[in-house]
Design an enzyme around this catalytic site. Structure first.
Site, PDB file in Angstrom:
ATOM      1  N   GLY A  15       0.837  -1.214   0.000  1.00  0.00           N
ATOM      2  CA  GLY A  15       0.000   0.000   0.000  1.00  0.00           C
ATOM      3  C   GLY A  15       0.865   1.253   0.000  1.00  0.00           C
ATOM      4  N   ALA A  26      15.384  11.083  -0.640  1.00  0.00           N
ATOM      5  CA  ALA A  26      16.565  11.018   0.224  1.00  0.00           C
ATOM      6  C   ALA A  26      17.494   9.881  -0.191  1.00  0.00           C
ATOM      7  CB  ALA A  26      16.130  10.853   1.682  1.00  0.00           C
ATOM      8  N   ARG A  76       0.958  -4.924  -5.979  1.00  0.00           N
ATOM      9  CA  ARG A  76       1.159  -6.197  -5.298  1.00  0.00           C
ATOM     10  C   ARG A  76       1.467  -7.226  -6.384  1.00  0.00           C
ATOM     11  NH1 ARG A  76      -2.743  -3.799  -1.510  1.00  0.00           N
ATOM     12  NH2 ARG A  76      -1.510  -3.397   0.353  1.00  0.00           N
ATOM     13  N   GLY A 106       6.030  -2.688   3.593  1.00  0.00           N
ATOM     14  CA  GLY A 106       5.765  -3.340   4.877  1.00  0.00           C
ATOM     15  C   GLY A 106       6.404  -4.718   4.957  1.00  0.00           C
ATOM     16  N   ASP A 107       5.916  -5.511   5.921  1.00  0.00           N
ATOM     17  CA  ASP A 107       6.500  -6.832   6.177  1.00  0.00           C
ATOM     18  C   ASP A 107       6.535  -7.721   4.931  1.00  0.00           C
ATOM     19  OD1 ASP A 107       7.018  -6.330   8.810  1.00  0.00           O
ATOM     20  OD2 ASP A 107       5.229  -7.334   9.587  1.00  0.00           O
ATOM     21  N   THR A 129       4.068   2.288   5.706  1.00  0.00           N
ATOM     22  CA  THR A 129       2.666   1.852   5.782  1.00  0.00           C
ATOM     23  C   THR A 129       1.905   2.770   6.734  1.00  0.00           C
ATOM     24  OG1 THR A 129       1.123   0.146   6.550  1.00  0.00           O
ATOM     25  CG2 THR A 129       3.319   0.071   7.498  1.00  0.00           C
ATOM     26  N   ASP A 131      -0.407   1.780   8.495  1.00  0.00           N
ATOM     27  CA  ASP A 131      -0.997   0.932   9.551  1.00  0.00           C
ATOM     28  C   ASP A 131      -0.176   0.897  10.847  1.00  0.00           C
ATOM     29  OD1 ASP A 131      -2.849   0.301   7.579  1.00  0.00           O
ATOM     30  OD2 ASP A 131      -1.906  -1.610   7.076  1.00  0.00           O
ATOM     31  N   ASP A 133       2.002  -1.135  11.644  1.00  0.00           N
ATOM     32  CA  ASP A 133       1.982  -2.522  12.136  1.00  0.00           C
ATOM     33  C   ASP A 133       3.286  -3.272  11.869  1.00  0.00           C
ATOM     34  OD1 ASP A 133       1.716  -2.606   9.409  1.00  0.00           O
ATOM     35  OD2 ASP A 133       0.138  -4.119   9.386  1.00  0.00           O
ATOM     36  N   ARG A 166     -27.044  12.077  17.160  1.00  0.00           N
ATOM     37  CA  ARG A 166     -26.915  10.719  16.634  1.00  0.00           C
ATOM     38  C   ARG A 166     -25.716   9.997  17.228  1.00  0.00           C
ATOM     39  NH1 ARG A 166     -27.816  12.369  10.328  1.00  0.00           N
ATOM     40  NH2 ARG A 166     -30.052  11.973  10.271  1.00  0.00           N
ATOM     41  N   MET A 173      -8.954   2.759   8.650  1.00  0.00           N
ATOM     42  CA  MET A 173      -8.134   1.689   8.069  1.00  0.00           C
ATOM     43  C   MET A 173      -7.185   1.086   9.104  1.00  0.00           C
ATOM     44  SD  MET A 173      -6.977   2.614   4.235  1.00  0.00           S
ATOM     45  CE  MET A 173      -7.934   2.022   2.853  1.00  0.00           C
ATOM     46  N   ARG A 175      -5.888  -2.417   8.368  1.00  0.00           N
ATOM     47  CA  ARG A 175      -5.889  -3.874   8.122  1.00  0.00           C
ATOM     48  C   ARG A 175      -6.202  -4.607   9.433  1.00  0.00           C
ATOM     49  NH1 ARG A 175      -3.039  -6.467   3.524  1.00  0.00           N
ATOM     50  NH2 ARG A 175      -1.907  -4.535   3.283  1.00  0.00           N
ATOM     51  N   GLU A 191     -16.404   7.825  22.326  1.00  0.00           N
ATOM     52  CA  GLU A 191     -17.046   7.174  23.469  1.00  0.00           C
ATOM     53  C   GLU A 191     -16.727   5.672  23.502  1.00  0.00           C
ATOM     54  OE1 GLU A 191     -18.529   9.767  21.932  1.00  0.00           O
ATOM     55  OE2 GLU A 191     -18.534  11.025  23.726  1.00  0.00           O
ATOM     56  N   ARG A 257      -5.250   7.389   3.016  1.00  0.00           N
ATOM     57  CA  ARG A 257      -3.938   7.010   2.497  1.00  0.00           C
ATOM     58  C   ARG A 257      -3.324   8.078   1.605  1.00  0.00           C
ATOM     59  NH1 ARG A 257      -4.050   0.864   0.614  1.00  0.00           N
ATOM     60  NH2 ARG A 257      -3.764   1.727  -1.446  1.00  0.00           N
TER      61      ARG A 257
END
Ligand code: ADP
Ligand code: F6P
Length: 324
Positions: A15, A26, A76, A106-107, A129, A131, A133, A166, A173, A175, A191, A257
């Site tokens: 992503g 850089a 991907r 990422g990983d 990423t 995320d 993560d 409401r 996002m 994942r 909340e 993103r």
């Protein structure tokens, strides 16, 4: 003695994330300053296999630091998960004289970099990423921009939720990771905050919270729901039926993103890019850059992939307490 690197390739994979362009810039400029040639590879590993490779000069990365996305494009590529695909990638690197590769992703992308390293192409990963993560690092390129974008959007939803009294379920996002949700939950004063790592799927607790808050005069009820839990629309229907409070779901989606990177993302991505070029030119391989406890560091990819990361318990408990 480590062999001298003559040509560095750069690709972005998985992503996209705001700040990737600062990292590309850089890497390119640091390597060029050392007399090393630089080649940009379009569309991640897919572009490598398609030989979408072109020379980069200092001017090729002008006017990109403020731009979201990645100028190299990303993709991907399932073929790259196969040994044949990886060997083809090595052959193409050799054909283009690329003896070192910086992979921003990422990983999953690191696993590709690890395979290339095993097959003789020196590789360094940079964490990119939204995320957050990646276990070996407290910072990933794009998270800061994404969390600020989401926070601002949620503030807007809050305004209209209050006016209409409401309940709003806002899905962010991430994942399977709850970092974006946790940070927004705290920063937006939600909340309820639902994280994939913690949620017990007991909707009755949320329903009780809404009814109690309503009785206490609260004019809105914000629920931040992580993508890893999902199903915000059906959750909204059930909650409305059980509480009698009008409930709407908003899925923020890809707007999180995109956009111009924050100062933090530009700055950290720039430092990481410079370091990656240095480490690669020093002859190191199979490493990934990280940021831990206030310092830029690097780890062996294997070691990095074996690390675990979880939502910090104190931060989670505090987020619940502040939501009362
Ligand atoms: P991320 O890098 O953000 O974790 P993905 O998991 O989608 O994103 O991985 C990005 C790309 O990295 C994949 O499309 C594939 O080309 C490559 N990749 C992922 N897993 C592997 C693997 N086990 N071996 C080789 N390449 C991989
Ligand atoms: O990893 C970044 C991310 O935006 C996740 O938060 C999300 O789950 C995923 O990518 C979406 O991927 P795609 O672009 O393939 O829909």
């Amino acid at each position: 003695m480590a062999k001298a690197i003559k040509t560095i390739g750069i690709l972005t994979s998985g992503g996209d994330a705001p700040g990737m362009n600062a990292a590309i810039r850089a890497v390119a400029r640091k390597a060029l300053s050392k007399g090393v040639k630089v080649k940009g590879i379009k569309r991640g590993y897919q572009g490598l296999l398609n030989e979408e490779i072109s020379d980069m000069e200092a001017r090729s990365v002008s006017d990109i630091i403020q731009k979201g996305g990645t100028i190299l494009g990303t993709a991907r590529c399932s073929e790259f998960k196969t040994e044949a695909g990886q060997q083809k990638g090595v052959d193409i690197c050799r054909k283009h004289g690329i003896d070192g590769l910086v992979v921003i992703g990422g990983d999953g992308s690191y696993k590709g970099a690890q395979a290339l390293s095993r097959l003789g192409i020196n590789t360094i990963g940079i964490p990119g990423t939204i995320d957050l993560d990646i276990a070996c690092t407290d910072y990933t390129i794009g998270f800061d921009t994404a969390v600020n974008t989401a926070m601002q959007a949620i503030d807007k939803v809050r305004d209209t939720s209050s006016s209409h009294e409401r309940c709003s379920i806002i899905e962010v996002m991430g994942r399977n990771a709850g970092y974006l949700a946790l940070w927004c939950g705290v920063a937006n004063g939600a909340e309820d905050i639902l994280l994939p790592e913690k949620y017990d799927f007991n909707e009755q607790n949320i329903i009780n919270n809404i009814i109690r808050n309503k009785k206490q005069g609260k004019t809105h009820h914000l629920i931040i729901n992580a993508e890893g839990i999902g199903h915000s629309t059906s959750m909204a229907r059930r909650i409305e039926a059980a509480t009698g409070v009008e409930t709407r779901a908003t899925i923020l989606g890809y707007m999180q993103r995109g956009g111009s990177p924050t100062c933090k993302d530009r700055y950290y991505a720039s430092i990481m890019g410079g370091l990656a070029a240095d480490i690669l030119c020093d002859g190191k391989t199979n490493r990934v850059i990280g940021y831990r406890r206030g310092q830029f560091v690097d780890f062996d990819i294997e070691e990095a992939l074996a690390m675990q990361k979880d939502i910090p318990e104190y931060e989670y408990e505090l987020s619940r307490l502040l939501a009362l």
